[in-house]
Scaffold this motif. Structure first.
Motif, PDB file in Angstrom:
ATOM      1  N   GLN A  56      -6.561  -9.523  -4.642  1.00 27.35           N
ATOM      2  CA  GLN A  56      -7.161  -8.305  -5.158  1.00 27.35           C
ATOM      3  C   GLN A  56      -6.254  -7.134  -4.804  1.00 27.35           C
ATOM      4  OE1 GLN A  56     -11.157  -8.135  -3.539  1.00 27.35           O
ATOM      5  NE2 GLN A  56     -12.034  -8.665  -5.526  1.00 27.35           N
ATOM      6  N   VAL A  57      -5.947  -6.341  -5.812  1.00 27.08           N
ATOM      7  CA  VAL A  57      -5.132  -5.146  -5.609  1.00 27.08           C
ATOM      8  C   VAL A  57      -5.991  -3.940  -5.958  1.00 27.08           C
ATOM      9  CG1 VAL A  57      -3.087  -3.869  -6.340  1.00 27.08           C
ATOM     10  CG2 VAL A  57      -2.978  -6.358  -6.092  1.00 27.08           C
ATOM     11  N   PHE A  58      -6.133  -3.036  -4.998  1.00 26.81           N
ATOM     12  CA  PHE A  58      -6.967  -1.850  -5.168  1.00 26.81           C
ATOM     13  C   PHE A  58      -6.080  -0.662  -5.527  1.00 26.81           C
ATOM     14  CE2 PHE A  58      -9.159  -4.747  -2.353  1.00 26.81           C
ATOM     15  CZ  PHE A  58     -10.472  -4.725  -2.824  1.00 26.81           C
ATOM     16  N   LEU A  59      -6.396  -0.027  -6.635  1.00 29.81           N
ATOM     17  CA  LEU A  59      -5.624   1.109  -7.128  1.00 29.81           C
ATOM     18  C   LEU A  59      -6.528   2.308  -7.330  1.00 29.81           C
ATOM     19  CD1 LEU A  59      -3.649  -0.624 -10.059  1.00 29.81           C
ATOM     20  CD2 LEU A  59      -2.914  -0.411  -7.672  1.00 29.81           C
ATOM     21  N   ARG A  60      -5.937   3.494  -7.236  1.00 28.57           N
ATOM     22  CA  ARG A  60      -6.651   4.687  -7.701  1.00 28.57           C
ATOM     23  C   ARG A  60      -5.761   5.430  -8.675  1.00 28.57           C
ATOM     24  NH1 ARG A  60      -6.571   9.797  -3.491  1.00 28.57           N
ATOM     25  NH2 ARG A  60      -4.527   9.455  -2.567  1.00 28.57           N
ATOM     26  N   GLU A  61      -6.374   5.953  -9.700  1.00 33.54           N
ATOM     27  CA  GLU A  61      -5.633   6.717 -10.696  1.00 33.54           C
ATOM     28  C   GLU A  61      -5.208   8.052 -10.111  1.00 33.54           C
ATOM     29  OE1 GLU A  61      -6.300   8.663 -15.155  1.00 33.54           O
ATOM     30  OE2 GLU A  61      -7.910   7.531 -14.184  1.00 33.54           O
ATOM     31  N   LEU A  62      -3.987   8.474 -10.462  1.00 31.98           N
ATOM     32  CA  LEU A  62      -3.453   9.760 -10.012  1.00 31.98           C
ATOM     33  C   LEU A  62      -3.214  10.637 -11.241  1.00 31.98           C
ATOM     34  CD1 LEU A  62      -0.767   8.558  -7.413  1.00 31.98           C
ATOM     35  CD2 LEU A  62      -3.115   9.311  -6.947  1.00 31.98           C
ATOM     36  N   PRO A  63      -4.177  11.488 -11.600  1.00 30.39           N
ATOM     37  CA  PRO A  63      -4.027  12.292 -12.817  1.00 30.39           C
ATOM     38  C   PRO A  63      -2.784  13.173 -12.815  1.00 30.39           C
ATOM     39  CG  PRO A  63      -6.276  12.395 -11.995  1.00 30.39           C
ATOM     40  CD  PRO A  63      -5.467  11.716 -10.937  1.00 30.39           C
ATOM     41  N   ALA A  64      -2.423  13.689 -11.648  1.00 31.72           N
ATOM     42  CA  ALA A  64      -1.256  14.568 -11.569  1.00 31.72           C
ATOM     43  C   ALA A  64       0.025  13.794 -11.296  1.00 31.72           C
ATOM     44  CB  ALA A  64      -1.464  15.626 -10.478  1.00 31.72           C
ATOM     45  N   PRO A  78       0.823  -1.210   0.000  1.00 30.00           N
ATOM     46  CA  PRO A  78       0.000   0.000   0.000  1.00 30.00           C
ATOM     47  C   PRO A  78       0.859   1.263   0.000  1.00 30.00           C
ATOM     48  CG  PRO A  78      -0.895  -1.604   1.521  1.00 30.00           C
ATOM     49  CD  PRO A  78       0.436  -2.151   1.067  1.00 30.00           C
ATOM     50  N   GLY A  79       0.429   2.233  -0.777  1.00 30.28           N
ATOM     51  CA  GLY A  79       1.166   3.484  -0.895  1.00 30.28           C
ATOM     52  C   GLY A  79       2.111   3.529  -2.075  1.00 30.28           C
ATOM     53  N   THR A  80       2.415   2.376  -2.673  1.00 27.08           N
ATOM     54  CA  THR A  80       3.329   2.335  -3.808  1.00 27.08           C
ATOM     55  C   THR A  80       2.754   3.117  -4.985  1.00 27.08           C
ATOM     56  OG1 THR A  80       4.143   0.143  -3.164  1.00 27.08           O
ATOM     57  CG2 THR A  80       4.539   0.824  -5.428  1.00 27.08           C
ATOM     58  N   LEU A  81       3.589   3.898  -5.639  1.00 27.82           N
ATOM     59  CA  LEU A  81       3.195   4.632  -6.835  1.00 27.82           C
ATOM     60  C   LEU A  81       3.602   3.828  -8.062  1.00 27.82           C
ATOM     61  CD1 LEU A  81       4.161   8.320  -5.937  1.00 27.82           C
ATOM     62  CD2 LEU A  81       2.015   7.104  -5.528  1.00 27.82           C
ATOM     63  N   LEU A  82       2.684   3.681  -8.990  1.00 29.12           N
ATOM     64  CA  LEU A  82       2.911   2.907 -10.204  1.00 29.12           C
ATOM     65  C   LEU A  82       2.728   3.782 -11.428  1.00 29.12           C
ATOM     66  CD1 LEU A  82       0.599  -0.161  -9.370  1.00 29.12           C
ATOM     67  CD2 LEU A  82       3.044   0.036  -8.866  1.00 29.12           C
ATOM     68  N   VAL A  83       3.428   3.430 -12.478  1.00 35.67           N
ATOM     69  CA  VAL A  83       3.148   4.012 -13.789  1.00 35.67           C
ATOM     70  C   VAL A  83       3.059   2.856 -14.775  1.00 35.67           C
ATOM     71  CG1 VAL A  83       5.597   4.413 -14.332  1.00 35.67           C
ATOM     72  CG2 VAL A  83       3.818   5.682 -15.544  1.00 35.67           C
ATOM     73  N   GLU A  84       2.009   2.847 -15.576  1.00 28.96           N
ATOM     74  CA  GLU A  84       1.864   1.829 -16.614  1.00 28.96           C
ATOM     75  C   GLU A  84       2.194   2.480 -17.953  1.00 28.96           C
ATOM     76  OE1 GLU A  84       1.828  -0.948 -18.928  1.00 28.96           O
ATOM     77  OE2 GLU A  84       1.495  -1.498 -16.824  1.00 28.96           O
ATOM     78  N   GLU A 143      -4.782  -7.549  -1.091  1.00 31.53           N
ATOM     79  CA  GLU A 143      -5.426  -8.462  -0.152  1.00 31.53           C
ATOM     80  C   GLU A 143      -5.723  -9.811  -0.795  1.00 31.53           C
ATOM     81  OE1 GLU A 143      -7.881  -4.839   2.084  1.00 31.53           O
ATOM     82  OE2 GLU A 143      -8.919  -6.202   0.696  1.00 31.53           O
ATOM     83  N   PRO A 144      -5.664 -10.893  -0.015  1.00 26.62           N
ATOM     84  CA  PRO A 144      -6.058 -12.202  -0.543  1.00 26.62           C
ATOM     85  C   PRO A 144      -7.572 -12.269  -0.719  1.00 26.62           C
ATOM     86  CG  PRO A 144      -5.613 -12.362   1.798  1.00 26.62           C
ATOM     87  CD  PRO A 144      -5.243 -10.958   1.388  1.00 26.62           C
ATOM     88  N   VAL A 145      -8.014 -13.160  -1.599  1.00 21.70           N
ATOM     89  CA  VAL A 145      -9.439 -13.375  -1.819  1.00 21.70           C
ATOM     90  C   VAL A 145      -9.800 -14.720  -1.194  1.00 21.70           C
ATOM     91  CG1 VAL A 145     -11.277 -13.613  -3.522  1.00 21.70           C
ATOM     92  CG2 VAL A 145      -9.377 -12.042  -3.951  1.00 21.70           C
ATOM     93  N   GLY A 146     -10.346 -14.697   0.015  1.00 19.07           N
ATOM     94  CA  GLY A 146     -10.712 -15.920   0.725  1.00 19.07           C
ATOM     95  C   GLY A 146      -9.513 -16.818   0.909  1.00 19.07           C
TER      96      GLY A 146
END
Length: 263
Positions: free
Chosen positions: A206-214, A120-126, A197-200
């Motif tokens: 499951q990896v939850f991401l949010r887009e960072l426009p800036a 959590p907190g990691t910044l990614l660029v695709e 998080e693991p799924v069961g």
């Protein structure tokens, strides 16, 4: 080495090159674009002030139909940045910028996650274009399901190929209709990891991401995570998801993070 798009407008040379690259397919894709413009008043209005828009949409259609792998391999640094692929990537980026935005949760699976997971907190660029689905769907052979809050993915509409073809497992077993995403994040989109998080009791994560426009974090991550958790797994349609990425979002084939742009 990745190939990054600079967002510049197409040149006269780019216009000539696009027709040459697509050859006879250009006219057939133009028919799809013409129909799409007729069905999308907003795009018709945009085309008045952006005369290159139809050509950009032709490139988006080409990406959806058969150029996805070639373009993304160049953007991710998995292939030598040949001139034709680079020109096509620029046109796809130009066309995508004019399509409607998807605001809210979208989904994509990958075959494997990087060895260290996604702290959590990691910044990614695709660096490549990222196809996503509007609803979660179990994908055979997936090791990770990305649940992403989008503010900038672009809806493909009639330019896409969702629901065509067939999906199979690695053993060749038919598993239902294939889709190839109904929205696409532009190349170079940045994300922040909210949770991994693991799924069961399954191996799937499951990896939850949010887009960072800036390209940098802003307040509100916890609220976004709550929204994403509320929709994860809701409305699953067996076998209906886009085929999994070979590697996770924001990492190369060796499991190393791509470096987000500075500034």
């Amino acid at each position: 080495m990745t190939f990054r798009l600079d967002g510049s407008a197409p040149t006269a040379g780019d216009r000539t090159a696009l027709r040459r690259i697509l050859a006879g397919r250009y006219d057939s894709y133009t028919q799809v674009v013409t129909r799409t413009l007729a069905e999308e008043p907003g795009l018709r209005v945009a085309a008045v002030s952006a005369p290159d828009l139809p050509a950009g949409l032709v490139a988006v259609r080409a990406y959806c139909v058969g150029e996805r792998q070639t373009v993304n391999a160049v953007l991710r640094g998995d292939a030598v940045p040949a001139d034709d692929a680079a020109v096509l990537a620029r046109w796809v980026g130009y066309g995508l910028r004019r399509l409607p935005v998807v605001f809210g949760p979208v989904f994509r699976a990958a075959a494997v996650a990087p060895p260290g997971g996604y702290p959590p907190g990691t910044l990614l660029v695709e660096p490549a274009f990222l196809d996503v689905d509007p609803t979660p769907a179990p994908v055979p052979d997936a090791g990770v399901q990305f649940v992403i809050w989008s503010v900038g993915a672009r809806r493909l509409g009639g330019l896409g190929t969702a629901g065509t073809g067939a999906r199979t497992t690695s053993a060749g077993v038919h598993t239902g209709p294939r889709t190839d995403g109904t929205a696409v994040f532009p190349a170079g989109t940045c994300f922040q990891v909210l949770a991994d998080e693991p799924v069961g009791d399954r191996e799937l994560r499951q990896v939850f991401l949010r887009e960072l426009p800036a390209g940098r974090p802003t307040p509100g991550g916890e609220q976004t995570l709550q929204r994403l958790r509320a929709v994860a797994g809701v409305g699953d349609v067996p076998g209906g998801g886009t085929p999994p990425l070979p590697v996770g979002v924001g990492v190369d084939g060796a499991g190393r993070l791509f470096v987000p742009p500075s500034g």
